[in-house]
Design a protein around this motif. Structure first.
Motif, short mmCIF file in Angstrom:
data_model
loop_
_atom_site.label_atom_id
_atom_site.label_comp_id
_atom_site.label_asym_id
_atom_site.label_seq_id
_atom_site.Cartn_x
_atom_site.Cartn_y
_atom_site.Cartn_z
N PRO A 434 0.67 -1.22 -0.02
CA PRO A 434 -0.09 0.02 -0.19
C PRO A 434 0.91 1.17 0.07
O PRO A 434 0.58 2.31 -0.62
CB PRO A 434 -0.96 -0.26 1.35
N ASP A 435 2.00 1.16 0.74
CA ASP A 435 2.86 2.49 0.65
C ASP A 435 3.48 2.54 -0.55
O ASP A 435 3.91 4.05 -0.97
CB ASP A 435 3.94 2.25 1.83
N LYS A 438 0.80 4.27 -2.83
CA LYS A 438 0.48 5.72 -2.44
C LYS A 438 1.72 6.52 -2.78
O LYS A 438 1.57 7.46 -3.55
CB LYS A 438 0.47 5.90 -0.96
N LYS A 442 1.55 9.65 -5.54
CA LYS A 442 1.91 11.07 -5.20
C LYS A 442 2.96 11.60 -6.03
O LYS A 442 2.72 12.71 -6.53
CB LYS A 442 2.61 10.95 -3.41
N PRO A 448 -6.36 8.12 -8.14
CA PRO A 448 -6.34 6.75 -7.75
C PRO A 448 -7.64 6.25 -8.43
O PRO A 448 -7.66 5.09 -8.64
CB PRO A 448 -6.67 7.08 -6.15
N GLU A 473 -7.11 -2.07 2.28
CA GLU A 473 -6.15 -0.96 2.02
C GLU A 473 -6.15 -0.37 1.07
O GLU A 473 -6.27 0.96 0.80
CB GLU A 473 -4.95 -1.50 2.67
N MET A 477 -7.78 3.79 -0.54
CA MET A 477 -6.99 4.79 -1.34
C MET A 477 -7.70 5.22 -2.34
O MET A 477 -7.32 6.22 -2.98
CB MET A 477 -5.76 4.23 -1.70
#
Length: 588
Positions: A434-435, A438, A442, A448, A473, A477
């Motif tokens: 998930p990070d 993200k 970004k 998204p 998760e 997002m």
């Protein structure tokens, strides 16, 4: 008279000296006795016949005998019976010839407890059979030795299966090669890989997985000869070294017996588990000059056995080595390419509305164009990237490139556009997935809601609970989730309704023969019915003819992709295609 007095004085002085010496000797004896009695180290005094004449309390505590019970007891009778014949003759010979001995003894106490003692024995130069002639000093090292043995065992044996690990296996392998060389025979190496163990381990849990490995190890060990070294190589892979082989038939029989040992199901925690294995075989001399080469060649043969359908064995052949060499050079080139990504590019295959032919989205696919090899097929390098963990950086690069390029097109055309990106099994298992997503969103500024992540149903089913956590998760997002290659795995409504999915893609293998194979037609119809009940958007993959298109449309499928509409396009070509938006094939 004076002489008599002087003589008497001398006698009295001598008597006094003697009395003082006696008192000193008594005091010394008492002191030695006190030291002997209070010493924490077990001590035994033994006569010339090797009989115990005195022991201290520490000795009694160690052996659990009272001193009266072992008075004139043969000291060698204290040695454990299974070691006595081996140890005592050496001790006695050393004492008689050199007057001392030191080493490790296995002694047995009154209750039968066997303990190990570091022993030092010294002669006292006393020939009186009733007096001490030898002193035995003991130190209990039982726990110390057990700890050493456990550490040594741990360094040589696998913690789960208790089979030899790499260290001990290597030692046995080298010894087997030496023995075969001396006898002019062969050494066979079996490289054994369990089939489907990962799915069992992931779906049923590591506890059951470990117990399965233990039971498999027992069957392998019980099946192969006692001269064979069976070892756990790594993960779900085992090796077996068979020394002094006379011909290939012996090896063949060993391989067939190994396969047959897994035919019966395993009963583990009330679960009936079926598993098979694939075996690669090579031998020395002939298939390699050293351990590393032999292992590599046996591994190549095992992979060939897996490619041949699993639950079989395959002997190494030179062409396998050529394939393995080609695979290794391809891996080297792939690793170099991943360092800069200059040789990679992303292509996009349009996904269209089956009713109108309007393009709705596209699937991003990676391509690798090597300077010397030219365009390398994804079927070649994607599995290799999966095996060597290179798929994670490649996958992240594809995701970022797709988001960046599609955002550029969307911004220029003022038309938000959705792109689908595949997540590999290794990417999906990354704890920080998930990070990573993200971070890409970004950096690129991509919306998204315009990103759809494709995951295979088999991957989601490997560990349902973990998959649910990750998918929720990702869903939180704002990204869309698609299940790829649907129909090739579990295809269960009960499972699917738990996942937060948006899209379902029907695998191309069902679409290919949908107009000629009634079973494929029935499968597609069932998938569409299931998807409708779940409120999912459906994409039919592999549409190559108007008949494919019309069948899917007639069954209520909304979207499709395939060569009937367009091959995967580079971004420049894709831009031209996207401008038309209402593309029709010639057949239409």
């Amino acid at each position: 008279m004076t002489q008599e007095i002087d003589s008497l004085k001398r006698e009295i002085t001598a008597l006094k000296s003697k009395l003082v010496a006696q008192r000193r000797e008594v005091a010394r004896y008492r002191m030695l006795s006190s030291v002997f009695q209070s010493a924490t180290q077990p001590i035994a005094l033994v006569n010339t016949n090797f009989q115990i004449i005195s022991v201290n309390p520490a000795f009694c505590k160690l052996t659990e005998y009272d001193e009266s019970e072992i008075q004139f007891f043969p000291i060698n009778a204290m040695i454990a019976h299974h070691k006595r014949g081996e140890l005592w003759p050496r001790v006695q010979t050393s004492l008689e010839q050199e007057g001392h001995w030191e080493g490790l003894l296995w002694n047995e106490g009154k209750t039968g407890t066997v303990y190990r003692v570091d022993t030092h024995i010294h002669s006292l130069d006393n020939d009186d059979p009733d007096m001490a002639n030898y002193v035995f000093f003991f130190r209990d090292v039982t726990q110390e030795k057990e700890t050493e043995e456990k550490l040594a065992h741990r360094s040589n044996y696998d913690l789960i299966t208790d089979l030899p690990n790499w260290n001990l296996f290597l030692n046995h392998f080298i010894n087997a090669l030496y023995t075969s060389g001396q006898k002019g025979s062969q050494t066979a190496l079996l490289f054994i890989g369990l089939d489907g163990f990962k799915i069992i381990n992931d779906t049923m849990g590591h506890t059951i997985g470990d117990k399965l490995l233990q039971e498999v190890a027992i069957r392998f060990s019980n099946t192969l000869s006692k001269e064979t070294t069976v070892a756990r190589f790594s993960g779900d892979q085992f090796t077996a070294v068979i020394p002094d082989i006379k011909n290939d038939e012996q090896t063949r029989l060993a391989a067939e017996a190994t396969l047959a040992s897994l035919h019966r199901p395993f009963d583990i925690e009330n679960e009936e588990i079926h598993i098979s294995c694939s075996i690669g075989i090579c031998s020395w001399p002939g298939d390699g000059d050293d351990v590393e080469t032999l292992l590599r060649n046996a591994d190549s043969a095992m992979n060939k056995a897996k490619e041949s359908g699993r639950n079989t064995y395959h002997f190494f052949t030179p062409d396998l080595d050529a394939k393995a060499q080609a695979k290794r050079t391809l891996e080297i080139d792939l690793r170099k390419a991943v360092q800069t990504f200059d040789e990679f590019h992303v292509v996009y295959q349009p996904i269209v509305d089956l009713k109108t032919g309007h393009m709705k989205s596209a699937e991003a696919l990676v391509r690798w164009h090597n300077a010397e090899r030219g365009l390398v097929s994804p079927d070649q390098f994607i599995p290799l990237a999966e095996q060597n963990h290179l798929i994670v950086p490649i996958g992240e690069w594809v995701l970022e490139q797709a988001c960046r390029e599609i955002k550029g097109w969307s911004d220029q055309s003022h038309s938000p556009f959705r792109v689908s990106v595949n997540l590999s099994s290794r990417q999906f298992r990354e704890a920080n997935l998930p990070d990573i997503i993200k971070g890409v969103l970004k950096r690129t500024g991509f919306n998204p809601n315009q990103l759809s992540l494709e995951i295979t149903e088999t991957l989601m089913m490997e560990n349902i609970e973990d998959a649910l956590v990750i998918l929720h998760e990702l869903k939180a997002m704002g990204v869309r989730l698609s299940i790829d290659d649907f129909g090739t795995g579990y295809s269960s409504l009960n499972y699917l309704k738990r996942f937060p999915l948006d899209t379902l893609k029907i695998d191309r293998m069902f679409v290919r023969d949908v107009t000629s194979n009634p079973e494929d037609a029935a499968m597609v119809s069932a998938i569409l019915t299931m998807a409708q009940s779940l409120g999912l958007e459906v994409v039919g993959e592999g549409i190559e003819t108007k008949e494919h298109n019309d069948f899917l449309l007639g069954k209520g499928c909304q979207l499709g992709q395939g060569y009937y509409y367009s091959r995967p396009l580079k971004i420049e070509e894709f831009n031209l295609f996207a401008e038309k938006r209402a593309f029709r094939t010639k057949a239409k």
